[in-house]
Structure formats: C-alpha cells, structure tokens
Motif scaffolding. Sequence first.
Motif, PDB file in Angstrom:
ATOM      1  N   ASP A   7       0.831  -1.207   0.000  1.00  0.00           N
ATOM      2  CA  ASP A   7       0.000   0.000   0.000  1.00  0.00           C
ATOM      3  C   ASP A   7       0.864   1.256   0.000  1.00  0.00           C
ATOM      4  N   THR A   8       1.946   1.240   0.792  1.00  0.00           N
ATOM      5  CA  THR A   8       2.840   2.392   0.854  1.00  0.00           C
ATOM      6  C   THR A   8       3.516   2.625  -0.487  1.00  0.00           C
ATOM      7  N   SER A   9       3.967   1.555  -1.105  1.00  0.00           N
ATOM      8  CA  SER A   9       4.614   1.669  -2.413  1.00  0.00           C
ATOM      9  C   SER A   9       3.634   2.198  -3.451  1.00  0.00           C
ATOM     10  N   ARG A  10       2.399   1.712  -3.402  1.00  0.00           N
ATOM     11  CA  ARG A  10       1.368   2.161  -4.347  1.00  0.00           C
ATOM     12  C   ARG A  10       1.104   3.660  -4.173  1.00  0.00           C
ATOM     13  N   THR A  14       1.806   6.608  -6.880  1.00  0.00           N
ATOM     14  CA  THR A  14       0.694   7.465  -7.314  1.00  0.00           C
ATOM     15  C   THR A  14       1.044   8.939  -7.131  1.00  0.00           C
ATOM     16  N   LEU A  15       1.643   9.261  -5.974  1.00  0.00           N
ATOM     17  CA  LEU A  15       2.048  10.645  -5.727  1.00  0.00           C
ATOM     18  C   LEU A  15       3.117  11.082  -6.734  1.00  0.00           C
ATOM     19  N   ALA A  16       4.020  10.178  -7.089  1.00  0.00           N
ATOM     20  CA  ALA A  16       5.050  10.502  -8.074  1.00  0.00           C
ATOM     21  C   ALA A  16       4.426  10.812  -9.432  1.00  0.00           C
ATOM     22  N   SER A  39       6.953   0.598 -13.629  1.00  0.00           N
ATOM     23  CA  SER A  39       6.615  -0.244 -14.766  1.00  0.00           C
ATOM     24  C   SER A  39       5.393   0.297 -15.498  1.00  0.00           C
ATOM     25  N   SER A  40       5.288  -0.037 -16.774  1.00  0.00           N
ATOM     26  CA  SER A  40       4.142   0.407 -17.578  1.00  0.00           C
ATOM     27  C   SER A  40       2.842  -0.116 -17.001  1.00  0.00           C
ATOM     28  N   ALA A  41       2.864  -1.356 -16.511  1.00  0.00           N
ATOM     29  CA  ALA A  41       1.649  -1.942 -15.939  1.00  0.00           C
ATOM     30  C   ALA A  41       1.188  -1.162 -14.706  1.00  0.00           C
ATOM     31  N   THR A  42       2.160  -0.739 -13.875  1.00  0.00           N
ATOM     32  CA  THR A  42       1.806   0.026 -12.672  1.00  0.00           C
ATOM     33  C   THR A  42       1.242   1.392 -13.044  1.00  0.00           C
ATOM     34  N   VAL A  43       1.853   2.062 -14.003  1.00  0.00           N
ATOM     35  CA  VAL A  43       1.343   3.358 -14.440  1.00  0.00           C
ATOM     36  C   VAL A  43      -0.061   3.218 -15.007  1.00  0.00           C
ATOM     37  N   THR A  44      -0.297   2.181 -15.792  1.00  0.00           N
ATOM     38  CA  THR A  44      -1.630   1.956 -16.369  1.00  0.00           C
ATOM     39  C   THR A  44      -2.662   1.751 -15.270  1.00  0.00           C
TER      40      THR A  44
END
Length: 401
Positions: A7-10, A14-16, A39-44
């Motif tokens: 959750d912290t990493s997410r 997101t803030l970045a 990663s592209s998947a995380t940004v998506t």
Amino acid sequence: MASRSHDTSRLDNTLAVIRSLRDKGPVARVDLGTLNGISSATVTSISADLLQQGLISERPPDMPRPNERGRPKTLIQLAPEAACVICIKLSINELQLVVGDYAGQITHSEHHSIDTLGLSQEALVTLLKDKTAAVCDLALTRHRRLAGICLAVQGVVSSHSGTLIWSPALSFRNAPLAALLEAHFDCPVLLENDANCIASVLATQPAYAEHPNLVVIMLGYGIGMSVLIDGKPFLGANGSAAEFGHSKYQPGGALCACGKRGCIEAYISDYALYRQASEVIELPAGDSAHPSESQMQALTQLALQGQPEAQRIFAEAGRALGYGLGNLLTLFNPDLVLITGSGVRGYPAMHDAMHTAIDEALVPELVGSTRIASCPWDRDMTCLGGIAMALQATDPQVLAG
C-alpha cells in the motif's frame, strides 16, 4: 506486513505520477513510467484509478508528425477542477490571496491594503477568515473541493506547530494561526515563512535544480533566508531556522525592527537603507519607516548614478551582507547562494563591498566553489511556492477522497 508495504509503495508511486503531471503537464503513460522508474503496468493501473476518481483526464492524441510511424501517444493530464488550494500572503500593510487549481496554476488573485500593525490577533484572524471564505466561495464554483491553505508570512514562524512567532507586519507575537484557520475551514493549513515559499519555486527551476545545497536570501522590507540541504529545507528544532537577517553584524549597532540592535537586517533592509539615507539626502515624501517601491527605486537610482552618500549607504549594506555571507559559507558550505527579492534592485550598488567583506572574513579555501549570484525579481514567487507546498502536502488527502 507485506500488504502494508504494498500500500505504501502504491501511494508513493501514485504521488510521483501526480507530481510529474503537475511539473511536466500532459504526459504519455509510457513516459511517466520512464520519468519515475515505474513499470508500464503500474502506471496503467494508477492512471485507471485516477481517471475513475476524476483526478486526471485523457487528452486527444497529438497529430502525427510527417514520416512519424506508429499511433500517436494518448496523453494524460491533471484535472484542474478536481481541487484547489489557497495561498494567503501576509506582509506589511498588505494581504494577498491566490487560488491555485489541482494542476498548480493560478486561477484567481486579489490584493487588499490593510493597516496590519493596527490589528489585534483577534481582528487579524477574523479578517483572514472573512477574506478567505469569500475567495473560497468563488473558487468552489470552479473546483470540487478546497484541499488546503498555505499562509505565507513575512517574519519568524514555527511551521511545525503552525505558530507565528514574530512578524514586522504585526504588533503581537506567538499566535497559533494555523490551528485557528484549520478549525474554521476544516482543511489542512500550512504556516510558512515567505522565503521558504520562494526557495521551493527556485529549487525546481532548471538553472538551479542541480544544486541540492542551496541558500536563498530574500532582500526587501525585511531580510529572509531559506536553506536547502540535499534538496530538503532545513527548518531547525521548531521550524524557525535560517533567520539570516537577525544574525548580528555589529553588536549594539543600528536598531532592527525586531527590537534588537546590530542585526544584518538593520543595515540592508529597505527600511534600514531609507532610514539612513533620509538623514543626509533629500528624498521623495512618504512613509520613511515603510518605504514604498517608488521611494526605494529613487534611492537606488541615486546610488547607481554616483550620489556619494547613497553610494556610502549601499556600500555599508554590502559590507554587512558580505560578513553575513562569510558566516553562512563557513557553516553550510552551500553549492549556490541566490540573492533575490524586491531589494535585489540595489544589489549592484552592494556587490563590490560585499565581495570585499567576504575576502576580509574568509580564507579562500572556506569560500571554496560556492557560487554567489543574484536572481531577478520580475514576479513575486511567494504565492507560487505556497500553492506548490499546499498541493504537495494535501495530495494524500485528495487521493483518499
């Protein structure tokens, strides 16, 4: 434990993404990944959540350039209407209120001339509530929520506790302004020194972004300073560090607005320069204790044109500034010292005496590679910085809904 770490990493990712969009404007998803090491998947996945929350929107693809292959990238951008923040700048006899949208752009600004020294704490708080409420009502016709407020004050503040310790604009001290406004508006309120707001803007500009150890000195009615160490503001034990103007140049010397004698401010601030000049030079009529910009421009021109008494006064100011900088260089060894603020108009008349004083105060090895430069004051960066700081502080709450 693993879930909490995820959750912290997410949230950090997101803030970045949000801050990249605020800094860069519309950006393609793949480029956001490259900018932030995600990663592209995380940004998506993050952008899908932000779209659902109405915090970003998609912009139609740009037209492809001639001979450019492939489909044009779809850009995403922050939704300006998603939220807003208000920056209140309080200085001598002036109150400025500025609204910034979720993308960090100014959408409204207004000035009010006020006898700030004549206000009690209760009267000031009432005034701030009334003026801010009126601006908030206007802002909420175009934005979905008020995310936060930044009160930028000329003087000494404790940003940790939200307490205004002392300001030359006010006749009272030790006022818990942030808490009083938070209770009224039910949103976070930052209390910041105006120099820290200015430094936060300058630190992001390309010309200065490569200097993580940066000192910004603001010349004007008072003298402010902000110190960034490894890119982070140095605030001290209670948030009131870096009060360069109230360090001593000459014990028992000229009277400072803080009530003590011999402060650097008592030699290089607008009121100090005008006070000395008015004793020996015929100057334009006006309030000599709170000289206007036109009064200061007239005095500065006399010095730059070679009027002997004006030259002497600015040279003494440069000497005080130089000895103060000598102490600063030995204590912090910054990469860069930037001198700015409205008082930078007189910097050319102080420059030579300032460098002579530094040479007198320090061996060359202690000056080292530190660069000292002036930064033009072609716009007041205080509210821009206040808006940016308020948005960054409140981004997590906006994400939480």
